[in-house]
Design a protein around this motif. Structure first.
Motif, PDB file in Angstrom:
ATOM      1  N   VAL A   9       0.828  -1.114   0.167  1.00 39.01           N
ATOM      2  CA  VAL A   9      -0.003   0.075   0.122  1.00 39.01           C
ATOM      3  C   VAL A   9       1.035   1.126   0.034  1.00 39.01           C
ATOM      4  O   VAL A   9       0.520   2.174  -0.805  1.00 39.01           O
ATOM      5  CB  VAL A   9      -1.136  -0.016   1.133  1.00 39.01           C
ATOM      6  CG1 VAL A   9      -1.608   1.418   1.392  1.00 39.01           C
ATOM      7  CG2 VAL A   9      -1.798  -0.996   1.064  1.00 39.01           C
ATOM      8  N   PHE A  10       1.887   1.084   1.040  1.00 36.75           N
ATOM      9  CA  PHE A  10       2.742   2.626   0.969  1.00 36.75           C
ATOM     10  C   PHE A  10       3.772   2.924  -0.115  1.00 36.75           C
ATOM     11  O   PHE A  10       3.942   3.798  -0.516  1.00 36.75           O
ATOM     12  CB  PHE A  10       3.466   2.466   2.328  1.00 36.75           C
ATOM     13  CG  PHE A  10       2.514   3.103   3.535  1.00 36.75           C
ATOM     14  CD1 PHE A  10       2.192   4.376   3.459  1.00 36.75           C
ATOM     15  CD2 PHE A  10       1.760   2.202   4.224  1.00 36.75           C
ATOM     16  CE1 PHE A  10       1.276   4.801   4.483  1.00 36.75           C
ATOM     17  CE2 PHE A  10       0.806   2.672   4.904  1.00 36.75           C
ATOM     18  CZ  PHE A  10       0.492   4.099   5.257  1.00 36.75           C
ATOM     19  N   ARG A  11       4.034   1.647  -0.705  1.00 37.94           N
ATOM     20  CA  ARG A  11       5.058   1.675  -2.008  1.00 37.94           C
ATOM     21  C   ARG A  11       4.039   2.107  -3.031  1.00 37.94           C
ATOM     22  O   ARG A  11       4.663   3.267  -3.881  1.00 37.94           O
ATOM     23  CB  ARG A  11       5.167   0.259  -2.259  1.00 37.94           C
ATOM     24  CG  ARG A  11       6.615  -0.130  -2.109  1.00 37.94           C
ATOM     25  CD  ARG A  11       6.992  -1.402  -2.339  1.00 37.94           C
ATOM     26  NE  ARG A  11       7.990  -2.031  -1.317  1.00 37.94           N
ATOM     27  CZ  ARG A  11       9.124  -1.899  -1.820  1.00 37.94           C
ATOM     28  NH1 ARG A  11       9.673  -1.370  -3.014  1.00 37.94           N
ATOM     29  NH2 ARG A  11      10.354  -2.399  -0.961  1.00 37.94           N
ATOM     30  N   SER A  12       2.925   1.808  -3.359  1.00 34.03           N
ATOM     31  CA  SER A  12       2.113   2.766  -4.311  1.00 34.03           C
ATOM     32  C   SER A  12       1.793   4.005  -3.998  1.00 34.03           C
ATOM     33  O   SER A  12       1.558   4.826  -4.903  1.00 34.03           O
ATOM     34  CB  SER A  12       0.792   1.639  -4.254  1.00 34.03           C
ATOM     35  OG  SER A  12       1.027   0.416  -4.902  1.00 34.03           O
ATOM     36  N   TYR A  13       1.518   4.324  -2.548  1.00 33.64           N
ATOM     37  CA  TYR A  13       1.352   5.513  -2.126  1.00 33.64           C
ATOM     38  C   TYR A  13       2.615   6.505  -2.535  1.00 33.64           C
ATOM     39  O   TYR A  13       2.437   7.513  -3.213  1.00 33.64           O
ATOM     40  CB  TYR A  13       0.894   5.605  -0.757  1.00 33.64           C
ATOM     41  CG  TYR A  13       0.673   7.121  -0.312  1.00 33.64           C
ATOM     42  CD1 TYR A  13      -0.375   7.946  -0.996  1.00 33.64           C
ATOM     43  CD2 TYR A  13       1.542   7.800   0.360  1.00 33.64           C
ATOM     44  CE1 TYR A  13      -0.636   9.106  -0.494  1.00 33.64           C
ATOM     45  CE2 TYR A  13       1.431   9.133   1.002  1.00 33.64           C
ATOM     46  CZ  TYR A  13       0.293   9.898   0.452  1.00 33.64           C
ATOM     47  OH  TYR A  13      -0.192  11.125   0.652  1.00 33.64           O
ATOM     48  N   GLY A  14       3.807   5.942  -2.381  1.00 27.74           N
ATOM     49  CA  GLY A  14       4.899   6.600  -2.787  1.00 27.74           C
ATOM     50  C   GLY A  14       5.056   6.938  -4.198  1.00 27.74           C
ATOM     51  O   GLY A  14       5.396   7.828  -4.507  1.00 27.74           O
ATOM     52  N   VAL A  15       4.734   5.742  -4.977  1.00 27.04           N
ATOM     53  CA  VAL A  15       4.704   6.002  -6.525  1.00 27.04           C
ATOM     54  C   VAL A  15       3.741   7.312  -6.827  1.00 27.04           C
ATOM     55  O   VAL A  15       4.220   8.201  -7.526  1.00 27.04           O
ATOM     56  CB  VAL A  15       4.334   4.822  -7.128  1.00 27.04           C
ATOM     57  CG1 VAL A  15       4.188   5.126  -8.531  1.00 27.04           C
ATOM     58  CG2 VAL A  15       5.434   3.511  -6.994  1.00 27.04           C
ATOM     59  N   ILE A  65       3.391   8.592 -15.580  1.00 27.75           N
ATOM     60  CA  ILE A  65       2.718   7.553 -15.077  1.00 27.75           C
ATOM     61  C   ILE A  65       1.735   6.913 -16.111  1.00 27.75           C
ATOM     62  O   ILE A  65       1.132   7.793 -16.746  1.00 27.75           O
ATOM     63  CB  ILE A  65       2.257   7.427 -13.719  1.00 27.75           C
ATOM     64  CG1 ILE A  65       1.876   6.112 -13.172  1.00 27.75           C
ATOM     65  CG2 ILE A  65       1.108   8.615 -13.632  1.00 27.75           C
ATOM     66  CD1 ILE A  65       1.348   6.169 -11.540  1.00 27.75           C
ATOM     67  N   GLU A  66       1.719   5.626 -16.539  1.00 33.49           N
ATOM     68  CA  GLU A  66       0.730   4.961 -17.474  1.00 33.49           C
ATOM     69  C   GLU A  66      -0.615   5.015 -16.906  1.00 33.49           C
ATOM     70  O   GLU A  66      -0.411   4.590 -15.620  1.00 33.49           O
ATOM     71  CB  GLU A  66       1.224   4.002 -18.212  1.00 33.49           C
ATOM     72  CG  GLU A  66       2.413   4.475 -19.441  1.00 33.49           C
ATOM     73  CD  GLU A  66       2.829   3.058 -19.908  1.00 33.49           C
ATOM     74  OE1 GLU A  66       2.132   2.122 -19.977  1.00 33.49           O
ATOM     75  OE2 GLU A  66       3.853   3.167 -20.776  1.00 33.49           O
ATOM     76  N   CYS A 119      -1.676   1.111  -8.873  1.00 32.54           N
ATOM     77  CA  CYS A 119      -1.494   1.984  -7.468  1.00 32.54           C
ATOM     78  C   CYS A 119      -2.442   2.540  -6.877  1.00 32.54           C
ATOM     79  O   CYS A 119      -2.664   2.672  -5.479  1.00 32.54           O
ATOM     80  CB  CYS A 119      -0.392   2.985  -7.814  1.00 32.54           C
ATOM     81  SG  CYS A 119       1.222   2.409  -8.275  1.00 32.54           S
ATOM     82  N   LEU A 120      -3.610   3.249  -7.578  1.00 30.99           N
ATOM     83  CA  LEU A 120      -4.656   3.536  -7.036  1.00 30.99           C
ATOM     84  C   LEU A 120      -5.607   2.654  -6.085  1.00 30.99           C
ATOM     85  O   LEU A 120      -6.206   2.872  -5.308  1.00 30.99           O
ATOM     86  CB  LEU A 120      -5.642   4.433  -8.186  1.00 30.99           C
ATOM     87  CG  LEU A 120      -5.202   5.736  -8.763  1.00 30.99           C
ATOM     88  CD1 LEU A 120      -5.954   6.146  -9.800  1.00 30.99           C
ATOM     89  CD2 LEU A 120      -5.208   6.803  -7.578  1.00 30.99           C
TER      90      LEU A 120
END
Lengths: 182, 357
Positions: free
Chosen positions: B271-277, B284-285, B292-293
């Protein structure tokens, strides 16, 4: 081969379009194809639609095909007088031309509808108010009358009397008394 | 235009409001197909007939005051810019078919965009009601009210045996398509979805990924809808769909709980990796953004992230589509330019929430 859009990168995707027998080849690199691809997606990828599938489904239906040939042999092709659509045309496009087609092709429709709607071929949902609750009541009275017959045969007279009373109340509502709809 | 204002203008009520079970069900939609009795269907009708239908609809709109769902506005497709059409499609207010292949098409929209009526698409009239969360019954009631209103002015094609008559035999009868949009990351992560989808298909319902192409579900968002329109009543169709959806909700909830128990830290990491991205990306594609969303939304639902509103998934899934990005930018963008804009929009949107803290 080089991409025909950007003329830089090598072409990775090759499409062949055939429109009216005329063949066109399109060669694109992945980047340009992606650009175009989003465009294709938006137009709904109109190449192969549900209709093609439906037409296929109807064509392989032996009953439809037989009727088809029969009408052909009799040189009496069914044609809708609302929109001049013929049954073979309907099979081909998978769409009706107008509301009257349903009446015109009513003999041919049950197998088609049954196939599409898991065996169902008659409506049991909402009814427009202008037609009135009459249909609903009529259907209800019919099924109650059948039930009554069965009960009498089984000599269940008490229950039968109840049903009879129910039918009477419903029938009172029936003729022309559906003011303002249901 | 500031992002906040853009979002406020762009978001329909189903995207911003919450409804029952809206941690899993994003929206519920009801569509009713109706046709004029005495006009040919749009596949065959003439230019004059198409015009007559639009004129009739304008007349009905002018003469009767049906304001239950707010003021309605009629938009003609041929008077819209390509980008405007695309935005309406991305908001699910009109179909791609109406935007692209219906030269005489039009749409009636209410202010809050809960009700839209497509005119001259595949059928003469398609009433659509879109509600947040699991509200099929409510949406059906609304659609019925709109239908009753139109019916008091129009003779719809109907017969006792076949019900409402539609252009395509797959819609005949009730003309009803009920569909529910669901976010199912738990069932995806535990790989249960592969065995659930065939089971649902056997029940006469269709499951498909909504934003992706084909069967791939972008952002773990699935749409479940009825296939059969004939032989069942409207209420039964909705009840059957709701039954399956409720099952899916409880399966998804238990999948999430199982994930929490077996791999809590891994999930939190994801979750936090995706938030970081999302909060740091510069390019971003669509596909990565959707993934990530979905992770972030799962993180909000499971309590890992507590400073973001739940509707951020609905909102950003819609707003980061090509049409919206171009509208926000104020002109045409190439794919690579869109990826940059998409990253900027997401970053800015997340920063808005950071600043609120």
């Amino acid at each position: 081969m080089i991409c025909q859009e950007c003329n830089q990168r090598p072409a990775a995707l090759h499409f062949t379009k055939i429109i009216n027998g005329e063949k066109t080849e399109v060669n694109l690199c992945e980047k340009c194809a992606q650009e175009k691809g989003e465009m294709f997606m938006f137009t709904g990828g109109s190449g192969f639609t549900f209709n093609n599938l439906l037409a296929g489904l109807l064509n392989i239906d032996p009953t439809v095909q037989k009727q088809n040939q029969n009408t052909f042999h009799q040189e009496e092709i069914l044609q809708c007088n609302g929109c001049s659509m013929t049954f073979p045309q309907f099979i081909k496009v998978g769409r009706f031309g107008c509301a009257h087609c349903y009446e015109t092709f009513k003999e041919q429709l049950p197998p088609v509808l049954r196939r599409l709607h898991s065996g169902n071929w008659s409506h049991s949902g909402k009814i427009p108010k202008r037609i009135g609750g009459g249909i609903h009541l009529k259907k209800q009275v019919e099924s109650l009358k059948n039930e009554l017959k069965e009960l009498i045969q089984q000599e269940e007279f008490e229950k039968a009397a109840q049903i009879r009373d129910e039918i009477r109340t419903l029938e009172k509502e029936l003729p022309g008394s559906n003011k303002g709809g249901e | 235009m500031s992002l906040e204002r853009f979002i406020n203008q762009a978001v329909s009520s189903w995207m911003s409001e919450e409804g029952p079970d809206s941690d899993i069900v994003l929206s519920s939609r009801i569509r009713l197909a109706r046709n004029f009795e005495d006009f040919k269907f749009p596949t065959l009708f003439s230019h004059e007939e198409a015009q007559a239908i639009i004129v009739k609809m304008e007349e009905i709109l002018r003469e009767s005051n049906f304001t239950k769902f707010g003021q309605m506005e009629l938009l003609k497709i041929d008077e819209l810019q390509p980008l405007q059409k695309r935005v309406l499609v991305e908001k699910h207010l009109i179909s791609p078919n109406l935007a692209e292949d219906s030269p005489y098409g039009a749409v009636l929209l209410t202010e809050n965009e809960e009700v839209s009526i497509m005119i001259n698409e595949e059928d003469h009239i398609r009433i659509q009601c879109l509600f947040p969360g699991l509200q099929l019954t409510e949406a059906l009631e609304a659609a019925n009210e709109v239908d009753d209103w139109l019916e008091s002015h129009i003779h719809f094609g109907f017969d006792e045996k076949h019900g409402y008559l539609t252009s395509c035999p797959t819609n005949v009868g009730t003309g009803l398509r009920a569909s529910v949009m669901m976010h199912l990351p738990g069932l995806m992560l535990t790989q249960q979805i592969n065995r659930i989808i065939p089971a649902i298909n056997q029940l006469g319902l269709v499951v498909r990924g909504i934003y992706g192409e084909g069967s791939e579900a972008l952002g773990n968002i699935f749409q479940i809808s009825n296939q059969i329109t004939l032989g069942k009543s409207e209420e039964d169709i909705c009840r059957d769909l709701k039954g399956v959806v409720s099952q899916l909700i409880s399966q998804e909830r238990s999948a999430r709980e199982a994930l929490r128990k077996t791999s809590n830290i891994q999930l939190e990491d994801r979750v936090f990796r995706s938030y970081g991205v999302l909060s740091n990306c510069r390019i971003i594609e669509t596909k990565e953004a959707a993934k990530c969303l979905s992770d972030v939304r799962l993180g909000i639902d499971m309590g890992y992230i507590d400073h973001l509103p739940k509707n951020i998934l609905n909102e950003l899934m819609i707003l980061t589509q090509p049409g919206f990005l171009q509208q926000y930018a104020g002109g045409h963008l190439r794919a690579n330019e869109r990826d940059i804009r998409r990253a900027a929009l997401i970053r800015e949107r997340l920063k808005m929430e950071q600043d609120k803290r």
